[in-house]
Design an enzyme around this catalytic site. Structure first.
Site, mmCIF file in Angstrom:
data_model
loop_
_atom_site.group_PDB
_atom_site.id
_atom_site.type_symbol
_atom_site.label_atom_id
_atom_site.label_comp_id
_atom_site.label_asym_id
_atom_site.label_seq_id
_atom_site.Cartn_x
_atom_site.Cartn_y
_atom_site.Cartn_z
ATOM 1 N N GLY A 66 39.064 21.821 62.321
ATOM 2 C CA GLY A 66 39.113 20.590 61.540
ATOM 3 C C GLY A 66 40.528 20.241 61.119
ATOM 4 C CB SER A 67 41.703 18.351 58.173
ATOM 5 O OG SER A 67 40.599 17.503 58.216
#
Lengths: 594, 189
Positions: free
Chosen positions: A299-300
């Protein structure tokens, strides 16, 4: 003793003729010569005497030589052990110990006895079984009797007895039972290092973890294996991860503390943990070491690497910016932001507010090739090297299309192990050097073989950006006072078994380093499938779930490792979420049209 | 004729040698026995040391130490404001040279973290801490130097009848109440 006589015996020839004088001597003495039977007898006696004398001489010579040999030359029969044993030296065992970096014992070998039976010598199997069952309550009488009635001459009853059991069985005095002295592996810290140290089977052969990867080494020497793990840090990490996992009702958690300069792993935790002292009780789903064997779309967290890539290639500068109001449409996909912002965001703000759109824009400005090259240099595309068995290889997209480039820029579509992520983070913050991660303690002054993955300037900029994320962005809950934590939150949707991404199953992670002015340690915390709570306003994101773990870990470990807290660095929380006053040089680059 | 002096001498020497040999042999046997016993003892001791090392490590499990410390010790986690440099400490009273608190003491030398300062300066948006924001270490120093201001008596949630009977423990320098940790029943023996 010579006999005195007037008779002079002179040499004569066999026929009595004097060889010297011949006839009468000058003093008128007679020459007497012996011959015939008497002479022969005398001759025989003399020869026998000579032979006997020679034999005795030889015999005495042999005895003398042997004496000299025993006394001077050989030392056989002397106990030679006298020089070797010393109470300070370690006990010779079949398998060496494993120590942590401070010398604490993580795995050791203890002497035990194992009980076996020769059923053919057992006179009364039923009585013996009943007596044994009283000492070994975990065995039933029936099973013991069956073992004692076997038609073999050897059967194990129980291996690895305690000293007390040994003494009590000895007192029973059952014929046909006997002990074998064996050695058993013991792990004083149990589940704390289950995945990392691993365990051995009953025959002391390593099965998982370090026990397996160093099986030959441990068996071959008596010198302990010194790992880079710090027991205290491992406890802190695993304690905080466990708390977070319970609080957010996650199904698992993983964490790594890595020395950013040397690549030494100080702690590596994977929950649920396993107990190496009772390997038979481990459930099948707990065997996976999430930190090294599990691959996850992070993810981020990947925006750290994407931003570093964009800065390194020169595609953007810190003062550039993008319009993030509009979602990006590629084919049938739409890339949106979790918390949409409107208008222009600068590069720091894109990272600060974790804007997917902005990250995609800057990655596309650098291009697919640059992304691949940069991620490869950070070791994100290949199987990492570490002294653990069964390391997972990252899962790459089969064909790296433009859409893959876009999704990978914010951490979807490329699954890597947490280990790789932490190692890449170390390279981002330590001046751009990718140091190989290791579980063995590095010696002082050891030269490291490190590749320069990015320039020092980029690393410097990234340190500032990462600190900013914690000071003002999504990572606020990780801000351990005084310790200058910098990092990035990550919340990744998990893949649904039925295809696509699952709605409510995610991985919350926080990738950080501290102290940010001269980073020494990388801390990664990851919670698998946290459930939102009311307290968190129904969020279960990296900032809510994993960042507090990092904060707690840093606050507890920093004093132990001698990281000096610095004053200042405080910041008014009310300003959080407000755009920064960073002069933006908006070129208005768009990729939406592609 | 048979028993001459030299014969006697050799016989005596022989007897002495035999006696000495026997004694030495006996002594060696005795020493060997002791050596064997000592070696066995060393082996047993080494085994015991080995087992005890394992046990020591077992008893030093961090979670056990944490549990015991929480139960028996009045200790709190070490936080950043508790850590300072010697150079950041206020001067000793004898170094004050007659100056009083009211006049204001000489400001303690504070190290401004050179790397951090340099690093900030390089950044495009180097931040400076606004004047009003709290400063954990600086505040501690300031609080130490300020004359003890009357502090409101903190009512801790756990303070019961026993707590109010005698005054809550206070910091001897600042007079601030020390943090009170809730006690367990098992500790109040």
């Amino acid at each position: 003793m010579r006999r005195r006589s007037d008779v002079r015996i002179t040499p004569t020839t066999p026929c009595g003729m004097d060889l010297h004088q011949g006839g009468m001597g000058p003093q008128g003495a007679w020459t007497v010569s012996l011959d015939g039977q008497r002479k022969a007898a005398l001759e025989v006696g003399r020869t026998r005497l000579l032979v006997a004398g020679a034999i005795f001489l030889l015999a005495f010579l042999a005895v003398g030589l042997r004496l000299a040999d025993l006394a001077l030359l050989s030392e056989t029969g002397e106990p030679r052990r006298a020089a070797t044993p010393s109470a300070a030296e370690a006990l010779e065992t079949q398998r060496a110990e494993i120590l942590d970096r401070n010398g604490q014992v993580l795995a050791t070998t203890l002497p035990t006895s194992s009980l076996y039976a020769d059923p053919q010598k057992v006179i009364d199997p039923q009585g013996a079984a009943m007596a044994l069952a009283r000492v070994l309550p975990e065995y039933s009488v029936a099973s013991l009797q069956a073992k004692l009635s076997l038609d073999t001459s050897f059967t194990w009853i129980k291996r690895g007895l305690t000293p007390r059991e040994t003494a009590r069985i000895n007192r029973l005095g059952i014929p046909g039972l006997d002990f074998v002295r064996e050695e058993r592996r013991f792990y004083p810290h149990g589940p704390l290092l289950g995945h990392l140290v691993g365990y051995t089977n009953i025959d002391n052969v390593g099965q998982i973890g370090l026990e397996r990867s160093f099986d030959e080494v441990l068996r071959g020497r008596n010198e302990p294996l010194r790992t880079s793990v710090d027991l205290r840090i491992q406890h802190i990490l695993s304690d905080e991860l466990g708390k977070a996992m319970r609080e957010w009702r996650g199904i698992g958690a993983a964490g790594i503390v890595l020395d950013a300069q040397t690549g030494e792993i100080l702690a590596l935790a994977s929950l649920p943990s396993i107990d190496p002292n009772a390997p038979e009780t481990i459930p099948d789903d707990a065997f996976l070491n999430r930190a090294t064997q599990g691959v996850y779309e992070m993810g981020s967290v990947f925006k750290v690497f994407s931003t570093a890539m964009a800065l390194e290639t020169g595609a953007v500068g810190l003062t550039d910016g993008y319009d993030v109001s509009e979602p990006i449409r590629v084919g049938r996909h739409r890339i949106r932001d979790f918390k949409p912002k409107t208008g222009m965001l600068t590069i720091p703000e894109i990272l600060l507010f974790s804007s997917n759109i902005g990250t995609v824009h800057m990655t596309m400005a650098a291009g697919t090739e640059a992304q691949q090259r940069f991620f490869r240099r950070l070791g994100l595309l290949e199987r990492p090297s570490l002294e653990l068995p069964d390391l997972a290889a990252p899962k790459l997209p089969p064909i790296w299309r433009e859409i893959n480039t876009m999704t990978i820029s914010y951490g979807h579509g490329l699954a890597v192990t947490p280990l790789q992520t932490a190692r890449a983070m170390a390279a981002v913050v330590n001046g751009g050097q990718l140091v190989p991660a290791t579980l063995l303690k590095r010696s002082r002054g050891e030269r490291l073989v490190a590749e320069q993955a990015m320039s020092r300037e980029t690393s410097q900029k990234m340190k500032w950006l990462l600190r900013l994320v914690v000071e003002r962005g999504t990572g606020g809950f990780a801000d351990a006072k005084g310790y200058r934590v910098g990092g990035k939150t990550g919340t990744a949707d998990k893949l649904d078994p039925n295809g696509g991404y699952a709605e409510n199953r995610r991985i919350a992670s926080f990738l950080s380093a501290f102290p940010m002015d001269a980073p020494r340690y990388v801390v990664l915390a990851m919670i698998d499938e946290p459930k939102p709570t009311e307290y968190s306003h129904n969020y279960a994101t990296g900032g809510w779930v994993a960042a507090p773990v990092v904060k707690a870990v840093v606050e507890r470990m920093a004093p132990l490792l001698g990281v000096e807290p610095l004053a200042g660095e405080t910041f008014d929380r009310h300003e959080q979420g407000q755009p920064l006053a960073i002069p933006a040089n908006l070129a208005g680059r768009h990729v939406a049209s592609r | 004729m048979i028993l001459r002096w030299s014969t006697l001498f050799w016989l005596g020497l022989f007897a002495a040698a035999v006696g000495l040999l026997f004694q030495i042999a006996h002594a060696v046997e005795d020493l060997e026995g002791r050596l064997r016993a000592t070696q066995e003892q060393i082996h047993r001791d080494r085994e015991a040391v080995h087992v005890l090392r394992a046990e020591w490590s077992y008893l030093n499990r961090p979670e056990r130490i944490a549990r015991l410390a929480e139960r028996h010790l009045q200790m709190m986690p070490l936080t950043a404001p508790n850590i300072s440099r010697i150079s950041a400490l206020p001067p000793r009273p004898e170094d004050m040279e007659g100056r009083t608190f009211a006049e204001g003491p000489p400001p303690p030398p504070r190290r401004p973290a050179p790397e951090l300062a340099g690093w900030r300066a390089q950044m495009p948006q180097a931040e400076t801490r606004p004047a009003d924001t709290p400063d954990p270490i600086g505040d501690l120093v300031a609080a130490t130097l300020r004359p003890a201001a009357p502090q409101p008596v903190a009512k801790t949630p756990s303070s019961g009848a026993r707590e109010t009977a005698h005054a809550a423990p206070r910091n001897p320098v600042t007079g601030a109440p020390l943090p009170v940790r809730p006690r367990f029943v098992s500790e109040s023996r």
